[in-house]
Design a protein around this motif. Structure first.
Motif, PDB file in Angstrom:
ATOM      1  N   GLY A 111       0.794  -1.224   0.000  1.00 26.76           N
ATOM      2  CA  GLY A 111       0.000   0.000   0.000  1.00 26.76           C
ATOM      3  C   GLY A 111       0.823   1.269   0.000  1.00 26.76           C
ATOM      4  O   GLY A 111       0.268   2.364   0.050  1.00 26.76           O
ATOM      5  N   GLY A 112       2.134   1.158  -0.068  1.00 32.38           N
ATOM      6  CA  GLY A 112       2.996   2.336  -0.097  1.00 32.38           C
ATOM      7  C   GLY A 112       4.153   2.133  -1.048  1.00 32.38           C
ATOM      8  O   GLY A 112       4.250   1.115  -1.727  1.00 32.38           O
ATOM      9  N   VAL A 113       5.013   3.104  -1.087  1.00 28.41           N
ATOM     10  CA  VAL A 113       6.198   2.994  -1.936  1.00 28.41           C
ATOM     11  C   VAL A 113       7.200   2.059  -1.270  1.00 28.41           C
ATOM     12  O   VAL A 113       7.181   1.872  -0.055  1.00 28.41           O
ATOM     13  CB  VAL A 113       6.839   4.379  -2.194  1.00 28.41           C
ATOM     14  CG1 VAL A 113       5.871   5.283  -2.941  1.00 28.41           C
ATOM     15  CG2 VAL A 113       7.287   5.033  -0.908  1.00 28.41           C
ATOM     16  N   PHE A 114       8.073   1.484  -2.071  1.00 29.94           N
ATOM     17  CA  PHE A 114       9.093   0.610  -1.508  1.00 29.94           C
ATOM     18  C   PHE A 114      10.376   1.381  -1.274  1.00 29.94           C
ATOM     19  O   PHE A 114      10.719   2.300  -2.017  1.00 29.94           O
ATOM     20  CB  PHE A 114       9.332  -0.621  -2.392  1.00 29.94           C
ATOM     21  CG  PHE A 114       9.840  -0.320  -3.785  1.00 29.94           C
ATOM     22  CD1 PHE A 114      11.202  -0.243  -4.053  1.00 29.94           C
ATOM     23  CD2 PHE A 114       8.954  -0.145  -4.835  1.00 29.94           C
ATOM     24  CE1 PHE A 114      11.664   0.013  -5.332  1.00 29.94           C
ATOM     25  CE2 PHE A 114       9.405   0.114  -6.117  1.00 29.94           C
ATOM     26  CZ  PHE A 114      10.767   0.198  -6.361  1.00 29.94           C
ATOM     27  N   LEU A 115      11.056   1.030  -0.202  1.00 23.90           N
ATOM     28  CA  LEU A 115      12.323   1.666   0.123  1.00 23.90           C
ATOM     29  C   LEU A 115      13.405   1.204  -0.840  1.00 23.90           C
ATOM     30  O   LEU A 115      13.385   0.063  -1.309  1.00 23.90           O
ATOM     31  CB  LEU A 115      12.748   1.308   1.545  1.00 23.90           C
ATOM     32  CG  LEU A 115      11.871   1.840   2.675  1.00 23.90           C
ATOM     33  CD1 LEU A 115      12.325   1.269   4.008  1.00 23.90           C
ATOM     34  CD2 LEU A 115      11.926   3.361   2.695  1.00 23.90           C
ATOM     35  N   MET A 116      14.375   2.063  -1.098  1.00 28.44           N
ATOM     36  CA  MET A 116      15.471   1.688  -1.983  1.00 28.44           C
ATOM     37  C   MET A 116      16.205   0.475  -1.422  1.00 28.44           C
ATOM     38  O   MET A 116      16.438  -0.496  -2.117  1.00 28.44           O
ATOM     39  CB  MET A 116      16.438   2.862  -2.165  1.00 28.44           C
ATOM     40  CG  MET A 116      17.663   2.517  -2.984  1.00 28.44           C
ATOM     41  SD  MET A 116      17.326   1.766  -4.583  1.00 28.44           S
ATOM     42  CE  MET A 116      16.639   3.113  -5.457  1.00 28.44           C
ATOM     43  N   ASN A 117      16.578   0.523  -0.153  1.00 32.26           N
ATOM     44  CA  ASN A 117      17.256  -0.605   0.474  1.00 32.26           C
ATOM     45  C   ASN A 117      16.848  -0.669   1.936  1.00 32.26           C
ATOM     46  O   ASN A 117      17.490  -0.067   2.784  1.00 32.26           O
ATOM     47  CB  ASN A 117      18.772  -0.483   0.347  1.00 32.26           C
ATOM     48  CG  ASN A 117      19.486  -1.708   0.882  1.00 32.26           C
ATOM     49  OD1 ASN A 117      18.865  -2.717   1.193  1.00 32.26           O
ATOM     50  ND2 ASN A 117      20.792  -1.624   0.997  1.00 32.26           N
ATOM     51  N   PRO A 118      15.807  -1.431   2.251  1.00 35.85           N
ATOM     52  CA  PRO A 118      15.356  -1.506   3.645  1.00 35.85           C
ATOM     53  C   PRO A 118      16.368  -2.178   4.570  1.00 35.85           C
ATOM     54  O   PRO A 118      16.291  -2.015   5.778  1.00 35.85           O
ATOM     55  CB  PRO A 118      14.064  -2.315   3.573  1.00 35.85           C
ATOM     56  CG  PRO A 118      13.921  -2.798   2.197  1.00 35.85           C
ATOM     57  CD  PRO A 118      14.950  -2.151   1.343  1.00 35.85           C
ATOM     58  N   ASP A 119      17.313  -2.924   3.992  1.00 38.68           N
ATOM     59  CA  ASP A 119      18.410  -3.533   4.752  1.00 38.68           C
ATOM     60  C   ASP A 119      17.901  -4.438   5.874  1.00 38.68           C
ATOM     61  O   ASP A 119      18.436  -4.448   6.964  1.00 38.68           O
ATOM     62  CB  ASP A 119      19.328  -2.444   5.306  1.00 38.68           C
ATOM     63  CG  ASP A 119      20.753  -2.935   5.502  1.00 38.68           C
ATOM     64  OD1 ASP A 119      21.130  -3.951   4.885  1.00 38.68           O
ATOM     65  OD2 ASP A 119      21.491  -2.305   6.276  1.00 38.68           O
TER      66      ASP A 119
END
Length: 140
Positions: A111-119
């Motif tokens: 339901g939201g944008v994805f993080l570049m690198n959630p790590d």
């Protein structure tokens, strides 16, 4: 053109920091993103060092987007996400590439944008190899 400072052009240690090469398609190189908070996340990088899709001819752009769609279909078949999100960044890495991020209903970042690198999630070599084989099986 090849940029000696570009991870996608040089590959090797530069790209190995974040991805594992799966294969090469007609216009692109496909990598499994090492951070797997979204199972099956891949990167499709153009073979030519261009910073923007508008630097390609209409024919090159169409062929590249066919590669992107082919990888998305493979991800859908291999991992059955509810949706694949696409991200084309490049503020710091000036090489045309798309992140294909499978999203799963009621799971991480749905339901939201994805993080570049959630790590958050890294796999064993065997788990990466298994994922790569699943993707390759569906790229045929």
């Amino acid at each position: 053109m090849v940029d000696q400072n570009c991870a996608y052009c040089v590959e090797g240690d530069l790209v190995a920091k974040f991805g594992i090469k799966i294969c090469e398609l007609e216009t692109s190189k496909v990598y499994l993103f090492k951070e797997q908070s979204h199972p099956g996340r891949c990167i499709v990088a153009h073979k030519k060092h261009v910073g923007d899709m508008n630097e390609l001819t209409a024919e090159e752009r169409a062929a590249y987007f066919e590669d992107v769609a082919r990888v998305a279909r493979a991800i859908m078949a291999a991992f059955h996400p509810d949706k694949v999100n696409y991200g084309a960044y490049g503020d710091t890495g000036h090489h045309l590439h798309f992140h294909l991020c499978p999203k799963y209903k009621d799971e991480f970042e749905w339901g939201g944008v994805f993080l570049m690198n959630p790590d958050k999630k890294y796999l064993t070599d065997a788990e990466y190899a298994e994922m790569i084989e699943k993707i390759k099986e569906h790229l045929q």
